[in-house]
Design a protein around this motif. Sequence first.
Motif, PDB file in Angstrom:
ATOM      1  N   LEU A 265     -22.738   2.408 -15.706  1.00 46.20           N
ATOM      2  CA  LEU A 265     -22.258   3.290 -14.657  1.00 46.20           C
ATOM      3  C   LEU A 265     -23.404   3.738 -13.764  1.00 46.20           C
ATOM      4  CD1 LEU A 265     -19.935   5.718 -16.664  1.00 46.20           C
ATOM      5  CD2 LEU A 265     -19.272   3.641 -15.433  1.00 46.20           C
ATOM      6  N   LEU A 266     -23.086   3.959 -12.502  1.00 46.53           N
ATOM      7  CA  LEU A 266     -23.980   4.647 -11.585  1.00 46.53           C
ATOM      8  C   LEU A 266     -23.366   6.022 -11.351  1.00 46.53           C
ATOM      9  CD1 LEU A 266     -26.573   4.230  -9.839  1.00 46.53           C
ATOM     10  CD2 LEU A 266     -25.031   3.799  -7.910  1.00 46.53           C
ATOM     11  N   VAL A 267     -24.072   7.082 -11.764  1.00 48.33           N
ATOM     12  CA  VAL A 267     -23.521   8.436 -11.685  1.00 48.33           C
ATOM     13  C   VAL A 267     -24.391   9.306 -10.781  1.00 48.33           C
ATOM     14  CG1 VAL A 267     -22.506   8.251 -13.977  1.00 48.33           C
ATOM     15  CG2 VAL A 267     -24.762   9.263 -13.731  1.00 48.33           C
ATOM     16  N   ARG A 268     -23.765  10.284 -10.147  1.00 44.53           N
ATOM     17  CA  ARG A 268     -24.479  11.222  -9.291  1.00 44.53           C
ATOM     18  C   ARG A 268     -23.781  12.570  -9.333  1.00 44.53           C
ATOM     19  NH1 ARG A 268     -21.013  11.941  -5.338  1.00 44.53           N
ATOM     20  NH2 ARG A 268     -20.030  10.253  -4.157  1.00 44.53           N
ATOM     21  N   ARG A 269     -24.349  13.536  -8.635  1.00 40.34           N
ATOM     22  CA  ARG A 269     -23.716  14.844  -8.567  1.00 40.34           C
ATOM     23  C   ARG A 269     -22.408  14.741  -7.780  1.00 40.34           C
ATOM     24  NH1 ARG A 269     -29.046  15.406  -7.885  1.00 40.34           N
ATOM     25  NH2 ARG A 269     -28.936  15.445  -5.601  1.00 40.34           N
ATOM     26  N   PRO A 270     -21.453  15.647  -8.036  1.00 41.06           N
ATOM     27  CA  PRO A 270     -20.155  15.575  -7.343  1.00 41.06           C
ATOM     28  C   PRO A 270     -20.320  15.591  -5.826  1.00 41.06           C
ATOM     29  CG  PRO A 270     -20.033  17.108  -9.176  1.00 41.06           C
ATOM     30  CD  PRO A 270     -21.494  16.737  -9.030  1.00 41.06           C
ATOM     31  N   GLY A 271     -19.496  14.814  -5.159  1.00 39.45           N
ATOM     32  CA  GLY A 271     -19.513  14.706  -3.699  1.00 39.45           C
ATOM     33  C   GLY A 271     -18.400  13.779  -3.275  1.00 39.45           C
ATOM     34  N   GLU A 272     -18.545  13.179  -2.117  1.00 37.50           N
ATOM     35  CA  GLU A 272     -17.520  12.258  -1.618  1.00 37.50           C
ATOM     36  C   GLU A 272     -17.397  11.052  -2.543  1.00 37.50           C
ATOM     37  OE1 GLU A 272     -16.431   9.774   2.478  1.00 37.50           O
ATOM     38  OE2 GLU A 272     -18.150  11.145   2.406  1.00 37.50           O
ATOM     39  N   LEU A 273     -16.175  10.707  -2.902  1.00 37.72           N
ATOM     40  CA  LEU A 273     -15.927   9.607  -3.818  1.00 37.72           C
ATOM     41  C   LEU A 273     -15.749   8.289  -3.075  1.00 37.72           C
ATOM     42  CD1 LEU A 273     -13.353  11.334  -6.201  1.00 37.72           C
ATOM     43  CD2 LEU A 273     -15.748  10.831  -6.697  1.00 37.72           C
ATOM     44  N   PRO A 274     -15.956   7.162  -3.758  1.00 43.84           N
ATOM     45  CA  PRO A 274     -15.655   5.862  -3.132  1.00 43.84           C
ATOM     46  C   PRO A 274     -14.179   5.795  -2.750  1.00 43.84           C
ATOM     47  CG  PRO A 274     -16.884   5.582  -5.178  1.00 43.84           C
ATOM     48  CD  PRO A 274     -16.495   7.021  -5.116  1.00 43.84           C
ATOM     49  N   GLU A 275     -13.881   5.095  -1.673  1.00 46.18           N
ATOM     50  CA  GLU A 275     -12.502   4.932  -1.237  1.00 46.18           C
ATOM     51  C   GLU A 275     -11.723   4.093  -2.257  1.00 46.18           C
ATOM     52  OE1 GLU A 275     -10.875   6.169   1.443  1.00 46.18           O
ATOM     53  OE2 GLU A 275     -12.674   7.371   1.855  1.00 46.18           O
ATOM     54  N   PRO A 276     -10.429   4.361  -2.429  1.00 45.20           N
ATOM     55  CA  PRO A 276      -9.627   3.538  -3.344  1.00 45.20           C
ATOM     56  C   PRO A 276      -9.529   2.104  -2.859  1.00 45.20           C
ATOM     57  CG  PRO A 276      -8.237   5.071  -2.094  1.00 45.20           C
ATOM     58  CD  PRO A 276      -9.659   5.457  -1.818  1.00 45.20           C
ATOM     59  N   THR A 277      -9.528   1.166  -3.810  1.00 45.67           N
ATOM     60  CA  THR A 277      -9.467  -0.255  -3.476  1.00 45.67           C
ATOM     61  C   THR A 277      -8.192  -0.919  -3.986  1.00 45.67           C
ATOM     62  OG1 THR A 277     -10.553  -0.944  -5.530  1.00 45.67           O
ATOM     63  CG2 THR A 277     -11.983  -0.385  -3.665  1.00 45.67           C
ATOM     64  N   GLY A 278      -7.434  -0.220  -4.837  1.00 38.58           N
ATOM     65  CA  GLY A 278      -6.301  -0.842  -5.511  1.00 38.58           C
ATOM     66  C   GLY A 278      -6.681  -1.461  -6.831  1.00 38.58           C
ATOM     67  N   ALA A 279      -7.978  -1.493  -7.138  1.00 34.97           N
ATOM     68  CA  ALA A 279      -8.481  -2.012  -8.421  1.00 34.97           C
ATOM     69  C   ALA A 279      -9.544  -1.053  -8.922  1.00 34.97           C
ATOM     70  CB  ALA A 279      -9.059  -3.410  -8.243  1.00 34.97           C
ATOM     71  N   ASP A 280      -9.113   0.161  -9.251  1.00 33.02           N
ATOM     72  CA  ASP A 280     -10.050   1.243  -9.555  1.00 33.02           C
ATOM     73  C   ASP A 280      -9.900   1.739 -10.985  1.00 33.02           C
ATOM     74  OD1 ASP A 280     -11.097   1.637  -6.740  1.00 33.02           O
ATOM     75  OD2 ASP A 280      -8.961   2.000  -6.415  1.00 33.02           O
ATOM     76  N   ARG A 281     -10.904   2.507 -11.401  1.00 30.70           N
ATOM     77  CA  ARG A 281     -10.900   3.135 -12.717  1.00 30.70           C
ATOM     78  C   ARG A 281     -11.179   4.621 -12.543  1.00 30.70           C
ATOM     79  NH1 ARG A 281     -12.125   0.384 -17.258  1.00 30.70           N
ATOM     80  NH2 ARG A 281     -13.586  -1.026 -16.191  1.00 30.70           N
ATOM     81  N   THR A 282     -10.408   5.455 -13.218  1.00 30.05           N
ATOM     82  CA  THR A 282     -10.651   6.892 -13.247  1.00 30.05           C
ATOM     83  C   THR A 282     -11.011   7.292 -14.674  1.00 30.05           C
ATOM     84  OG1 THR A 282      -9.217   7.418 -11.381  1.00 30.05           O
ATOM     85  CG2 THR A 282      -9.607   9.177 -12.961  1.00 30.05           C
ATOM     86  N   SER A 283     -12.004   8.175 -14.811  1.00 30.25           N
ATOM     87  CA  SER A 283     -12.471   8.612 -16.124  1.00 30.25           C
ATOM     88  C   SER A 283     -12.419  10.128 -16.215  1.00 30.25           C
ATOM     89  CB  SER A 283     -13.911   8.135 -16.363  1.00 30.25           C
ATOM     90  OG  SER A 283     -14.009   6.731 -16.252  1.00 30.25           O
TER      91      SER A 283
END
Length: 301
Positions: A173-191
């Motif tokens: 994973l590439l993690v960072r502090r909370p902020g703007e999230l990547p746009e949805p692609t239709g092939a996403d994962r939520t944790s």
Amino acid sequence: MLRIAYFGPQGTFTEQAARALAPGEDLTPYETVRLALTAVREGAADAACVPIENSVEGVVPTTLDGLSDGAPLVAVAETILPIHFSVLARPGGGEIRTVASHPHALAQVREWLEANLPGATVVASSSTASAAVGVVEGTYDAAVSAPVAIEHYALKELATGVADVHDAQTRFLLVRRPGELPEPTGADRTSIVAAAVNRTGTLAELLAELASRGINLTRLDARPTRNNFGEYRFFIDFEGHVAEPRIVDAMAALRRRCHLRFLGSHPRADDVAATVEAGAGNQDFVDAQAWVDAVLKGEGA
């Protein structure tokens, strides 16, 4: 240029993953996963690359614990690497009496070591690269390391492509502090990580909130809260992006049942084509929500 912390030292698979996730950025190794995450929390790094799970040995507990404790961090990208090892030794070295590596790596080459270095004592180290450093310093005779380690240390390869399971993979994973999230692609994962009360049916209730909305669970792990015996935190991955109405609805329902921490929504690195096809069904949820909204406004029936 972004500052990217990663689980080091130099020469780990995590370095390879960091190169893939943040090409051309400034990479800095940290001795442990927790230190890499702390660097992001304290502002010494913009993001951190850490391992999260291996297809042979399962999850990386230190990463799970590091993400659930302390200030929130969110995953914004992931990559999956095939895992094959190199066995490194000092040039001109003699008999191989000790072999060192990270416990996850040793577990993945156990059969190879038994067949090829049966008399060697196996020693656990903090990382595959630290084992290579130990060989350079004379602490160990050989190290089971990531292939990239040969770029950093003056060692020779005794063997390459070593793996008991030849299709083994690790997800990073590439993690960072909370902020703007990547746009949805239709092939996403939520944790997410859920801390629920210890009573009959708690986990079933949480999973039912996902199943009832047609959300596909991709990973479930439990770690003790370290507060009271028998209390656990559940680490849950599922298909979909937090921007989707059904995911928002599910997370709100989960939050009503337990304490919840959001760990990120980002494109999946595995089975992307299959997920995109399955994701076409998301339109059903969008249409259903639009119908409900119209009914509430008196514009539909």
